[in-house]
Design a protein around this motif. Structure first.
Motif, mmCIF file in Angstrom:
data_model
loop_
_atom_site.group_PDB
_atom_site.id
_atom_site.type_symbol
_atom_site.label_atom_id
_atom_site.label_comp_id
_atom_site.label_asym_id
_atom_site.label_seq_id
_atom_site.Cartn_x
_atom_site.Cartn_y
_atom_site.Cartn_z
ATOM 1 N N VAL A 1 0.790 -1.157 0.044
ATOM 2 C CA VAL A 1 0.041 -0.173 -0.015
ATOM 3 C C VAL A 1 0.905 1.277 -0.147
ATOM 4 C CG1 VAL A 1 -1.712 1.359 1.492
ATOM 5 C CG2 VAL A 1 -2.067 -1.256 1.096
ATOM 6 N N ARG A 2 1.853 1.119 0.930
ATOM 7 C CA ARG A 2 2.704 2.357 0.860
ATOM 8 C C ARG A 2 3.811 2.496 -0.240
ATOM 9 N NH1 ARG A 2 4.388 2.706 7.077
ATOM 10 N NH2 ARG A 2 5.644 4.157 6.242
ATOM 11 N N GLY A 3 4.602 1.391 -0.341
ATOM 12 C CA GLY A 3 5.539 1.354 -1.286
ATOM 13 C C GLY A 3 5.028 1.264 -2.878
ATOM 14 N N LEU A 4 5.606 1.359 -3.789
ATOM 15 C CA LEU A 4 5.478 1.178 -5.190
ATOM 16 C C LEU A 4 6.418 0.694 -6.058
ATOM 17 C CD1 LEU A 4 5.455 4.824 -6.765
ATOM 18 C CD2 LEU A 4 6.911 4.344 -4.804
ATOM 19 N N ALA A 5 5.982 0.274 -7.271
ATOM 20 C CA ALA A 5 6.743 -0.244 -8.262
ATOM 21 C C ALA A 5 7.193 0.934 -8.941
ATOM 22 C CB ALA A 5 6.059 -1.075 -9.062
ATOM 23 N N LEU A 6 8.298 1.163 -9.267
ATOM 24 C CA LEU A 6 8.780 2.330 -9.855
ATOM 25 C C LEU A 6 8.366 2.302 -11.437
ATOM 26 C CD1 LEU A 6 12.413 2.837 -8.686
ATOM 27 C CD2 LEU A 6 10.286 4.274 -8.129
ATOM 28 N N PRO A 7 8.093 3.649 -12.058
ATOM 29 C CA PRO A 7 7.778 3.900 -13.421
ATOM 30 C C PRO A 7 8.192 2.939 -14.403
ATOM 31 C CG PRO A 7 7.470 5.871 -12.317
ATOM 32 C CD PRO A 7 8.397 4.857 -11.409
ATOM 33 N N GLY A 8 7.639 2.120 -15.172
ATOM 34 C CA GLY A 8 8.331 1.263 -16.318
ATOM 35 C C GLY A 8 8.883 0.033 -15.873
ATOM 36 N N ALA A 9 8.859 -0.262 -14.518
ATOM 37 C CA ALA A 9 9.455 -1.799 -14.013
ATOM 38 C C ALA A 9 8.933 -2.734 -14.413
ATOM 39 C CB ALA A 9 9.456 -1.462 -12.367
ATOM 40 N N ALA A 10 7.614 -2.713 -14.470
ATOM 41 C CA ALA A 10 6.898 -4.252 -14.852
ATOM 42 C C ALA A 10 6.964 -4.206 -16.416
ATOM 43 C CB ALA A 10 5.337 -3.906 -14.341
ATOM 44 N N ALA A 11 6.832 -3.084 -16.950
ATOM 45 C CA ALA A 11 6.877 -3.277 -18.523
ATOM 46 C C ALA A 11 8.457 -3.547 -19.101
ATOM 47 C CB ALA A 11 6.548 -1.801 -19.165
ATOM 48 N N ALA A 12 9.479 -3.138 -18.268
ATOM 49 C CA ALA A 12 10.786 -3.362 -18.579
ATOM 50 C C ALA A 12 11.216 -4.862 -18.399
ATOM 51 C CB ALA A 12 11.723 -2.620 -17.667
ATOM 52 N N LEU A 13 10.630 -5.527 -17.264
ATOM 53 C CA LEU A 13 10.839 -6.824 -16.928
ATOM 54 C C LEU A 13 10.282 -7.652 -18.210
ATOM 55 C CD1 LEU A 13 10.223 -6.595 -13.282
ATOM 56 C CD2 LEU A 13 12.215 -7.696 -14.296
ATOM 57 N N HIS A 14 9.181 -7.204 -18.421
ATOM 58 C CA HIS A 14 8.103 -8.228 -19.438
ATOM 59 C C HIS A 14 8.913 -7.879 -20.998
ATOM 60 C CE1 HIS A 14 4.902 -9.722 -21.675
ATOM 61 N NE2 HIS A 14 4.699 -8.900 -22.397
ATOM 62 N N VAL B 1 23.124 5.651 -19.018
ATOM 63 C CA VAL B 1 22.206 6.209 -17.953
ATOM 64 C C VAL B 1 20.977 6.527 -18.326
ATOM 65 C CG1 VAL B 1 22.205 7.856 -16.019
ATOM 66 C CG2 VAL B 1 24.305 6.740 -16.997
ATOM 67 N N LEU B 2 19.752 5.681 -17.810
ATOM 68 C CA LEU B 2 18.495 6.283 -18.110
ATOM 69 C C LEU B 2 17.694 7.116 -16.906
ATOM 70 C CD1 LEU B 2 17.334 2.783 -19.361
ATOM 71 C CD2 LEU B 2 18.006 4.679 -20.539
ATOM 72 N N SER B 3 17.082 8.151 -17.266
ATOM 73 C CA SER B 3 16.267 8.508 -16.162
ATOM 74 C C SER B 3 15.199 7.835 -15.415
ATOM 75 C CB SER B 3 15.714 9.871 -16.699
ATOM 76 O OG SER B 3 14.444 9.494 -17.828
ATOM 77 N N ASP B 4 14.670 6.702 -16.221
ATOM 78 C CA ASP B 4 13.786 5.772 -15.539
ATOM 79 C C ASP B 4 13.570 4.634 -16.578
ATOM 80 O OD1 ASP B 4 11.728 6.332 -17.744
ATOM 81 O OD2 ASP B 4 11.262 8.098 -16.542
ATOM 82 N N LEU B 5 12.705 3.772 -16.568
ATOM 83 C CA LEU B 5 12.494 2.540 -17.072
ATOM 84 C C LEU B 5 11.441 2.448 -18.131
ATOM 85 C CD1 LEU B 5 13.477 -0.080 -14.341
ATOM 86 C CD2 LEU B 5 15.008 0.450 -16.019
ATOM 87 N N ARG B 6 10.885 3.777 -18.353
ATOM 88 C CA ARG B 6 9.742 3.667 -19.077
ATOM 89 C C ARG B 6 9.881 3.086 -20.461
ATOM 90 N NH1 ARG B 6 6.119 8.212 -16.194
ATOM 91 N NH2 ARG B 6 7.495 8.910 -14.466
ATOM 92 N N ASP B 7 11.104 3.873 -21.159
ATOM 93 C CA ASP B 7 11.235 3.605 -22.498
ATOM 94 C C ASP B 7 11.623 2.160 -22.832
ATOM 95 O OD1 ASP B 7 11.963 3.475 -25.390
ATOM 96 O OD2 ASP B 7 12.418 5.465 -25.277
ATOM 97 N N THR B 8 11.057 1.002 -22.876
ATOM 98 C CA THR B 8 11.486 -0.476 -22.935
ATOM 99 C C THR B 8 12.365 -0.451 -24.359
ATOM 100 O OG1 THR B 8 9.219 -0.963 -23.910
ATOM 101 C CG2 THR B 8 9.603 -1.088 -21.674
ATOM 102 N N GLU B 9 11.801 0.042 -25.295
ATOM 103 C CA GLU B 9 12.585 -0.210 -26.663
ATOM 104 C C GLU B 9 13.841 0.380 -26.525
ATOM 105 O OE1 GLU B 9 12.340 1.271 -31.324
ATOM 106 O OE2 GLU B 9 10.634 1.819 -30.047
#
Length: 228
Positions: free
Chosen positions: A87-100, A206-214
């Motif tokens: 509830v209090r924590g979170l998966a970071l943006p793009g994490a699930a999509a990156a793993l997939h 270096v990436l700012s986050d994991l959102r761009d899976t391509e």
């Protein structure tokens, strides 16, 4: 081309948003009988070192048996408060999509983390990030005190070479541990280290986050060594 991806967890895939510290404090008090007034540095540090150095801050000397008791208590605290973590924590943006995306591209994925294995497994499970992880290929806090040795152990368990592998993490310690084994690093500035710091440490990308899976898949393949 790499076929093995070594993931860090905290601030790379998830953020516990303070819950992790609370659980560590509970486990510390259960183990030592002392309230945890302060905690040693944690970024990029393995659990045995965090426990030992935190104990020193409280005037305590600990041994391996003490750490094993702490690790058991810490795993128990995570189980008891898994819902709170979710509830209090979170998966970071793009994490699930990156793993997939990396799984779909044919990469084996595992974890190299300072967390003990039971905690690493629970942290990813509560955020539904565990389905593509080959846990038996990873290395964890109970395995060794140093990141470099954890990377070496994971390569050994996977039967992989440095050329076969890439590590994705968010701290200078991740970069240092990977490079000590000749492993390429994709750093993510989703933790306390910014992009310029991670570039200065020598991360190959270096990436700012994991959102761009391509882009991420191309970097893992080694098609593009340029930072985002």
């Amino acid at each position: 081309m790499a076929w093995l991806v070594l993931w860090d967890i905290d601030h790379t895939l998830i953020d516990t948003r303070g819950v992790g510290r609370e659980l560590s404090a509970s486990a510390f008090e259960r183990t030592t009988g002392r309230a945890m007034r302060e905690q040693a540095k944690i970024d990029g540090i393995t659990e045995p070192v965090i426990f030992r150095e935190t104990a020193k801050l409280h005037g305590l000397s600990t041994n391996r048996t003490d750490f094993e008791r702490f690790a058991e208590a810490l795993a128990d605290e995570h189980v008891k408060r898994a819902e709170d973590l979710q509830v209090r924590g979170l998966a970071l943006p793009g994490a699930a999509a990156a793993l997939h995306a990396l799984d779909a591209a044919g990469f084996q994925q595992t974890v190299v983390s300072g967390n003990i294995k039971a905690v690493a497994e629970l942290k990813l499970r509560v955020f539904d990030l565990d389905r593509h992880i080959r846990w038996e290929l990873g290395a964890y806090g109970e395995d060794d005190d140093t990141r470099a040795e954890l990377v070496r152990l994971s390569l050994q368990r996977a039967g992989a070479t440095a050329a076969d592998s890439v590590l994705i993490g968010d701290t200078p310690a991740d970069v240092e541990g990977a490079h000590a084994n000749g492993v390429r690093v994709i750093a993510v500035a989703s933790g306390r280290s910014n992009e310029s710091t991670l570039q200065a440490e020598g991360a190959e990308a270096v990436l700012s986050d994991l959102r761009d899976t391509e882009v991420l898949v191309k970097l893992v393949r080694g098609d593009d060594r340029q930072s985002k």
